[in-house]
Write a protein that holds these residues in place. Structure first.
Motif, PDB file in Angstrom:
ATOM      1  N   ARG A   1       0.847  -1.191   0.000  1.00 24.87           N
ATOM      2  CA  ARG A   1       0.000   0.000   0.000  1.00 24.87           C
ATOM      3  C   ARG A   1       0.882   1.239   0.000  1.00 24.87           C
ATOM      4  NH1 ARG A   1      -2.386  -0.494   6.164  1.00 24.87           N
ATOM      5  NH2 ARG A   1      -0.526   0.265   7.264  1.00 24.87           N
ATOM      6  N   TYR A   2       0.265   2.357  -0.365  1.00 25.80           N
ATOM      7  CA  TYR A   2       0.993   3.615  -0.468  1.00 25.80           C
ATOM      8  C   TYR A   2       0.274   4.686   0.345  1.00 25.80           C
ATOM      9  CZ  TYR A   2       3.368   1.266  -4.310  1.00 25.80           C
ATOM     10  OH  TYR A   2       4.096   0.369  -5.052  1.00 25.80           O
ATOM     11  N   ARG A   3       1.016   5.365   1.199  1.00 25.16           N
ATOM     12  CA  ARG A   3       0.432   6.414   2.038  1.00 25.16           C
ATOM     13  C   ARG A   3      -0.189   7.510   1.169  1.00 25.16           C
ATOM     14  NH1 ARG A   3       5.287   5.335   4.825  1.00 25.16           N
ATOM     15  NH2 ARG A   3       4.965   4.401   6.887  1.00 25.16           N
TER      16      ARG A   3
ATOM     17  N   ASP B   1      -5.465   6.239  -1.090  1.00 19.51           N
ATOM     18  CA  ASP B   1      -6.580   5.384  -0.688  1.00 19.51           C
ATOM     19  C   ASP B   1      -7.166   4.619  -1.869  1.00 19.51           C
ATOM     20  OD1 ASP B   1      -6.206   6.331   1.841  1.00 19.51           O
ATOM     21  OD2 ASP B   1      -7.860   7.771   1.777  1.00 19.51           O
TER      22      ASP B   1
ATOM     23  N   ASP C   1      -5.455   1.343  -2.102  1.00 19.69           N
ATOM     24  CA  ASP C   1      -5.258   0.629  -0.839  1.00 19.69           C
ATOM     25  C   ASP C   1      -6.342  -0.423  -0.610  1.00 19.69           C
ATOM     26  OD1 ASP C   1      -4.617  -0.243   1.656  1.00 19.69           O
ATOM     27  OD2 ASP C   1      -4.757   1.706   2.647  1.00 19.69           O
ATOM     28  N   GLU C   2      -5.954  -1.685  -0.667  1.00 19.49           N
ATOM     29  CA  GLU C   2      -6.861  -2.783  -0.356  1.00 19.49           C
ATOM     30  C   GLU C   2      -6.367  -3.577   0.845  1.00 19.49           C
ATOM     31  OE1 GLU C   2      -9.063  -4.191  -4.325  1.00 19.49           O
ATOM     32  OE2 GLU C   2      -6.912  -4.578  -4.387  1.00 19.49           O
ATOM     33  N   SER C   3      -5.514  -2.930   1.660  1.00 26.90           N
ATOM     34  CA  SER C   3      -4.906  -3.643   2.778  1.00 26.90           C
ATOM     35  C   SER C   3      -5.920  -4.055   3.840  1.00 26.90           C
ATOM     36  CB  SER C   3      -3.797  -2.796   3.414  1.00 26.90           C
ATOM     37  OG  SER C   3      -4.315  -1.568   3.895  1.00 26.90           O
TER      38      SER C   3
ATOM     39  N   GLU D   1       5.079  -0.688   2.619  1.00 30.77           N
ATOM     40  CA  GLU D   1       4.648   0.679   2.336  1.00 30.77           C
ATOM     41  C   GLU D   1       5.794   1.485   1.711  1.00 30.77           C
ATOM     42  OE1 GLU D   1       1.433   2.351   5.192  1.00 30.77           O
ATOM     43  OE2 GLU D   1       2.940   1.431   6.486  1.00 30.77           O
TER      44      GLU D   1
END
Length: 588
Positions: A279-281, A284, A287-289, A307
């Motif tokens: 995921r990447y800050r 969103d 983001d599927e975390s 990340e």
């Protein structure tokens, strides 16, 4: 995951040190030993980098049959080797592996044994009785194998860099690189070096120097499935439940878990001890975390979240390009690289991913656009794909031919020689009038190569074996044979039969009722227009001074900022990093 290299020719044994060096250049592919062996007649030398998975105490290759002198170097895994050994009456010792089985199978029945193998492989076999070298690859090209012919000698290797070290190989810009970011077919950017095509057997007769190639498996020859949907679902579910767990290694392994349907089904059927997601800050949308966390908790697996940020990308780029050998178009390259690095840091040797269902079961939006027309797709809640749908607009307001529509959606740049369009048209013709099957064959001829190659190469750089369970032979062939309505009935939800199979197998609703995954896409294109813009421009401009003239327009295109979906700048930056590498410079 291993590596192979070698040389065949009348004086091959005189070049034994050269082959040893070729093998050593690939040592990262097989940290458990790099060895080479000369054939009994001195006309071939084979090298093998060994990564021990089946038996950690097995002997490294190459392997020789004492009675016949047949010599084999092998990269990959044969998942049905025990069953085939029993079927063919081949005895296997207690500490012997699939490589020993393959050696004895070849000794007993020759190249015809390929059809009985279910797995991923690239292999080299030298038979001194006939003075012939054989090279072969698996059905879908999971394992790479390159070769070149120079001065009556044939050299081969798992990586291009091993062959550029063997002799000069000037750089060539293939026209399709501007169209889809990657050479097609058997071409590479190195003159005289070819990629052996998937499902191909090459034979090199050393005394005459002649080469023959044949395709030993044809997906399009499979007859259409004629049963009911319920019958298809029952068959598909059975194959899924039987074949996917067979791809689980005896050792601990990691699953690339995006949170979407494909990787979630693998999670429940394979029960990996470790799941890895990226995921990447501040992103969103990618983001599927949270979904991955639910799945990992449900199966009792440890979830590792990676990340990366833009600084990680600047540091990783040179390593990625060394691993890839040359630029390839794949939106998830950076995410995969960072995931593999973490998995290697955990001390694991096998990683599993979900390649396959999108191509064979109509999981891509571009396929839905051809099957249902743009308005139906956009009205199904996929408005974000309007820029992609715009490629299908026709000046006369008339619908496009399916082949032209599919080609436009695959293309990412100009197709000056029409090579990509020709490949798509040929795929449609080979599909016998079935549009969904035609789209699958078109993907395999164009966009598939960089996906499967980056998975192997990036994983191998960290001494990892990459497995793709959905590429099991029975699953691939059945998926291809199914009619389009078994694969997709709604524009926004492909892979119908996989969803229903997951439901029939008792998997949670969150798995089979979810929308398609985002995958391991990254925000790199956005970074290159934002906080990495100056850095990217500097790298590209520096490369312009050293790059061969045919490549300079490609680099110049990368100096113009693009949209968040435009990979032109990324392609130019990868090419710039490639040119800065000593291997590419030497070739140029």
């Amino acid at each position: 995951m291993c590596g192979i290299a070698g040389l065949a020719g009348g004086d091959a044994v005189r070049h034994e040190k050269t082959v040893a060096a070729m093998g050593s250049s690939q040592h990262h592919r097989g940290p458990d030993g790099t060895m080479h062996a000369a054939a009994s007649d001195g006309r071939a030398v084979l090298a093998m980098n060994t990564l021990l998975i089946v038996d950690p105490h097995a002997m490294p290759g190459p392997y020789r049959d004492r009675a016949t002198g047949i010599l084999i170097a092998f990269n990959g895994e044969i998942y049905n080797w025990r069953q085939q050994a029993a079927a063919w009456g081949i005895k296997i010792g207690e500490r012997e592996t699939d490589a020993y089985f393959l050696l004895r199978a070849w000794t007993k029945i020759g190249p015809s044994c390929l059809d009985g193998l279910d797995g991923m492989f690239a292999l080299a076999v030298y038979d001194p009785r006939a003075a012939k070298l054989f090279l072969a690859r698996d059905r879908l090209g999971e394992k790479p194998l390159y070769w070149r012919l120079d001065g009556g000698r044939l050299a081969f290797a798992s990586e291009v860099s091993a062959l550029t070290g063997y002799g000069p190989a000037p750089l060539v810009l293939r026209p399709e690189v501007t169209a889809i970011e990657t050479p097609t077919g058997v071409d590479t950017p190195f003159q005289g070096i070819q990629l052996l095509a998937p499902a191909t057997l090459l034979s090199f007769d050393v005394p005459t120097g002649s080469i023959d190639q044949m395709t030993w498996w044809h997906l399009e020859n499979r007859s259409p499935f004629t049963g009911t949907y319920d019958e298809a679902l029952a068959r598909f579910s059975t194959i899924l439940a039987e074949q996917i767990p067979l791809r689980s290694p005896a050792c601990d392994f990691a699953l690339l878990l995006s949170g979407g349907l494909d990787s979630a089904v693998l999670a429940y059927l394979m029960r990996p001890p470790v799941c890895v997601t990226v995921r990447y800050r501040g992103q969103d949308r990618l983001d599927e975390s949270s979904t991955a966390a639910v799945i990992a908790r449900d199966i009792g697996a440890e979830l590792v979240v990676v990340e990366p940020d833009h600084v990680d990308f600047t540091q990783a780029l040179p390593h990625m390009m060394r691993a890839l050998d040359y630029p390839m178009g794949n939106a998830s390259t950076f995410s995969e690289h960072m995931a593999y690095r973490k998995i290697s840091d955990l001390g694991l040797r096998v990683v599993v991913g979900g390649l396959g269902p999108d191509e064979f079961l109509m999981g891509y939006v571009r396929q839905a656009l051809v099957l249902f027309e743009p308005d139906a797709v956009l009205n199904a809640g996929l408005e974000a794909y309007r820029p992609l749908a715009a490629k299908l607009l026709h000046t006369a307001g008339e619908p496009l031919e399916p082949a032209e529509g599919a080609a436009r959606l695959i293309l990412r740049g100009p197709d000056p020689d029409g090579r990509v369009r020709d490949l798509v048209a040929d795929a449609m013709a080979r599909a016998g009038g079935d549009l969904a099957r035609g789209l699958t064959l078109a993907d395999l001829a164009t966009a598939w190569r960089p996906l499967v190659m980056t998975s192997d190469k990036l994983a191998s750089a960290y001494a990892l074996e990459r497995r793709s369970p959905y590429l099991a032979r029975d699953l691939v062939e059945l998926s291809y044979r199914l009619p389009a309505e078994h694969k997709i009935t709604e524009p926004a939800q492909g892979k119908r039969i996989l969803r229903d199979a997951a439901k029939a197998l008792g998997l949670p609703r969150e798995v089979w009722d979810s929308r398609d995954k985002l995958g391991f896409a990254s925000p790199v294109p956005s970074w290159l227009n934002d906080n990495l813009a100056a850095w990217a421009n500097s790298r590209i401009r520096t490369a312009l001074t050293d790059a061969p003239p045919p490549f300079r327009p490609l680099l110049k295109e990368g100096l113009t900022p693009g949209s968040r979906f435009d990979r032109t700048r990324m392609q130019a930056l990868m090419a710039a990093a490639w040119f800065s590498d000593q291997t590419a410079r030497a070739a140029a």
